[in-house]
Design an enzyme around this catalytic site. Structure first.
Site, mmCIF file in Angstrom:
data_model
loop_
_atom_site.group_PDB
_atom_site.id
_atom_site.type_symbol
_atom_site.label_atom_id
_atom_site.label_comp_id
_atom_site.label_asym_id
_atom_site.label_seq_id
_atom_site.Cartn_x
_atom_site.Cartn_y
_atom_site.Cartn_z
ATOM 1 N N ARG A 46 0.936 -0.889 -0.174
ATOM 2 C CA ARG A 46 0.345 0.108 -0.171
ATOM 3 C C ARG A 46 1.458 1.444 -0.258
ATOM 4 O O ARG A 46 0.873 2.028 -0.962
ATOM 5 C CB ARG A 46 -1.030 0.152 1.744
ATOM 6 C CG ARG A 46 -1.575 0.818 1.308
ATOM 7 C CD ARG A 46 -2.748 0.346 2.289
ATOM 8 N NE ARG A 46 -3.161 0.428 3.714
ATOM 9 C CZ ARG A 46 -2.920 0.670 3.690
ATOM 10 N NH1 ARG A 46 -1.205 1.090 5.209
ATOM 11 N NH2 ARG A 46 -2.198 -1.009 5.208
ATOM 12 N N TYR A 98 -15.190 20.048 -12.746
ATOM 13 C CA TYR A 98 -16.128 19.237 -13.174
ATOM 14 C C TYR A 98 -16.736 18.238 -12.552
ATOM 15 O O TYR A 98 -16.896 18.286 -10.717
ATOM 16 C CB TYR A 98 -14.509 17.801 -13.423
ATOM 17 C CG TYR A 98 -14.951 16.534 -12.953
ATOM 18 C CD1 TYR A 98 -14.944 15.180 -14.132
ATOM 19 C CD2 TYR A 98 -14.259 15.015 -11.937
ATOM 20 C CE1 TYR A 98 -15.168 14.071 -14.194
ATOM 21 C CE2 TYR A 98 -15.293 14.061 -11.852
ATOM 22 C CZ TYR A 98 -15.328 13.949 -13.911
ATOM 23 O OH TYR A 98 -16.093 12.332 -13.548
ATOM 24 N N ASP A 170 -6.211 21.579 -10.926
ATOM 25 C CA ASP A 170 -6.803 20.149 -11.668
ATOM 26 C C ASP A 170 -6.543 20.223 -13.238
ATOM 27 O O ASP A 170 -6.550 20.676 -14.122
ATOM 28 C CB ASP A 170 -7.974 20.314 -11.717
ATOM 29 C CG ASP A 170 -8.808 19.180 -12.418
ATOM 30 O OD1 ASP A 170 -7.437 17.967 -13.811
ATOM 31 O OD2 ASP A 170 -9.639 18.171 -12.051
ATOM 32 N N LYS A 195 -7.479 10.252 -18.286
ATOM 33 C CA LYS A 195 -7.682 11.150 -20.151
ATOM 34 C C LYS A 195 -6.538 10.821 -20.575
ATOM 35 O O LYS A 195 -5.413 9.339 -20.571
ATOM 36 C CB LYS A 195 -8.475 12.036 -19.422
ATOM 37 C CG LYS A 195 -9.069 11.993 -17.983
ATOM 38 C CD LYS A 195 -10.198 11.779 -18.490
ATOM 39 C CE LYS A 195 -11.135 11.100 -17.235
ATOM 40 N NZ LYS A 195 -11.306 11.952 -15.967
HETATM 41 C C1 PLP Z 1 -11.826 11.760 -15.328
HETATM 42 C C2 PLP Z 1 -11.751 13.651 -14.022
HETATM 43 C C3 PLP Z 1 -11.258 13.832 -13.166
HETATM 44 C C4 PLP Z 1 -11.924 12.741 -12.345
HETATM 45 O O1 PLP Z 1 -10.718 11.615 -12.087
HETATM 46 P P1 PLP Z 1 -10.812 10.260 -12.200
HETATM 47 O O2 PLP Z 1 -9.665 9.343 -12.879
HETATM 48 O O3 PLP Z 1 -12.565 9.931 -13.147
HETATM 49 O O4 PLP Z 1 -11.524 9.579 -10.688
HETATM 50 C C5 PLP Z 1 -11.194 14.911 -12.217
HETATM 51 N N1 PLP Z 1 -11.000 16.319 -13.108
HETATM 52 C C6 PLP Z 1 -11.097 16.086 -14.378
HETATM 53 C C7 PLP Z 1 -10.972 17.430 -15.493
HETATM 54 C C8 PLP Z 1 -11.949 15.507 -15.768
HETATM 55 O O5 PLP Z 1 -11.310 14.463 -16.584
#
Ligand code: PLP
Length: 382
Positions: A46, A98, A170, A195
């Site tokens: 972990r 988001y 982010d 992504k």
């Molecule tokens: C998809 C996304 C998230 C969340 O990420 P996950 O990997 O799906 O938990 C956060 N911020 C943005 C801008 C996203 O597109």
């Protein structure tokens, strides 16, 4: 080293026991100790895993950061940052972040006594009036999802520094190929590695990158205490994906431009959201802080009916109707019912997420096929 070289080589050292060029998938939960407490720096899976370590070193290099930590998802990474707050603390964030982040803030953290101010951050001046003695954090997303608004990272950083606030960006939509928030004054960069970093729609992962040692220690303590670590196989997949990040992003940007320009002139489209247009509100900021404009494009149809919008969304051959973004394949999404389904109607409509909006994650296929597919799907409208 420049970006493409780092994407391929940072953290990727040949395995000392065999010379294997690819970092092995260390599929293990624990590590044998010579005597209690005498180990090779690895105690329990972990807390530490060599495949994850290699990936973290790689992601830190891409963001020009000192430290990176990977998490089981983007939301787990976001959650780890928020766990640094206490009841009574306040956060200033964007009014079109988001949907999953909004849900976490409002449904998980507000009941625990943390207050969120959702503000239009396309003008950094809007932050100041919301700062109180309890404000601890500014949380920014840029470009925003799905309206592709641009927030001036350096301007927000200046405000955060002056008031000693933690400034988090982010960076999922831009990816480190287009934008490096730490260089512009951010304290923490967050990624949904699901992504663009992973890039192949085959893994869920999150990451945090920072420069300060004490911040890294706090975040690592949270990761290890809460158990939001990713698995070794997932770490391998993201590391493999990143090796072509620069090549994919080049094509995402190229195709994104082609698609945005095509749609801008389409008689059945009302609005095209893409930061590369000179008439985009913060185009100048985008030009300054990003290397290109990315492959995310959102559109609002002239036809306001949700039924007809669904009809268009369901009639693509190359684009797939799905949540998520940033993979090699083109995706189409209906934000109002999909990614932003958990945001109340009045709140989402205020920021332009209307029933007749569609969001495109433009992939790396041949753009002529993507445009032909759009042309065909839009024939569903009268
Ligand atoms: C998809 C996304 C998230 C969340 O990420 P996950 O990997 O799906 O938990 C956060 N911020 C943005 C801008 C996203 O597109």
């Amino acid at each position: 080293m420049k970006f493409g070289t780092k994407a391929i080589h940072a953290g990727a050292n040949p395995d000392p026991s065999t010379g294997a060029i690819m970092t092995p998938i260390f599929q293990t939960s624990t590590y044998v100790q010579e005597a209690p407490g005498v180990n090779k720096g690895y105690g329990y899976g972990r807390g530490q895993n060599p495949t994850r370590d290699a990936l973290q070193e790689n992601i830190a290099a891409l963001e020009n950061g000192k430290h990176a930590l990977c998490f089981s998802s983007g939301m787990a990474a976001t959650d780890a940052v928020l766990r640094m707050l206490k009841p009574g603390d306040e956060v200033i964030t964007g009014d079109d972040i988001y949907g999953g982040s909004y849900r976490l803030f409002v449904n998980m953290y507000e009941p625990m006594g943390i207050k969120f101010h959702f503000v239009d951050l396309t003008d950094a001046e809007n932050i100041q009036p919301h700062i109180t003695t309890n404000t601890k954090m500014i949380w920014v997303e840029t470009p925003t999802n799905p309206t592709m608004q641009i927030v001036d990272i350096a301007a927000c950083a200046e405000i955060a520094k002056a008031k000693d606030l933690l400034f988090v960006v982010d960076n999922t939509f831009a990816s480190p190929y287009l934008q490096n928030p730490l260089d512009l004054g951010a304290d923490i960069v967050m990624h949904s590695a699901t992504k663009y970093l992973g890039g192949h729609s085959d893994v869920i992962m999150g990451a945090l990158i920072c420069n300060r040692d004490e911040l890294f220690k706090k975040l690592y303590f949270i990761l290890n205490s809460c158990g939001s670590n990713p698995g070794p196989m997932d770490s391998f997949l993201v590391m493999r994906g990143i090796k072509t990040l620069h090549l994919r992003m080049e094509r995402h940007c190229f195709n994104g431009r082609k698609v945005a320009e095509y749609l801008k002139n389409h008689p059945k489209i009302d609005i095209v959201y893409w930061p590369g247009f000179p008439d985009h509100k913060n185009h100048e900021v985008a030009k300054r802080q990003m290397r290109d404009f990315g492959g995310m494009v959102s559109i609002v149809l002239k036809d306001k009916s949700i039924e007809n919008t669904f009809k268009v969304a369901s009639s693509f051959q190359v684009f797939s109707l799905a949540e998520s973004l940033g993979g090699v394949e083109s995706l189409i999404n209906h934000p109002a019912t999909m990614t932003h389904g958990s945001v109340p109607k009045e709140d989402r409509e205020r920021v332009g997420v209307v029933d007749n909006m569609l969001r495109l994650s433009v992939g790396v296929e041949d753009y002529e096929d993507l445009i032909a597919d759009l042309e065909n799907a839009l024939k569903e409208l009268n």
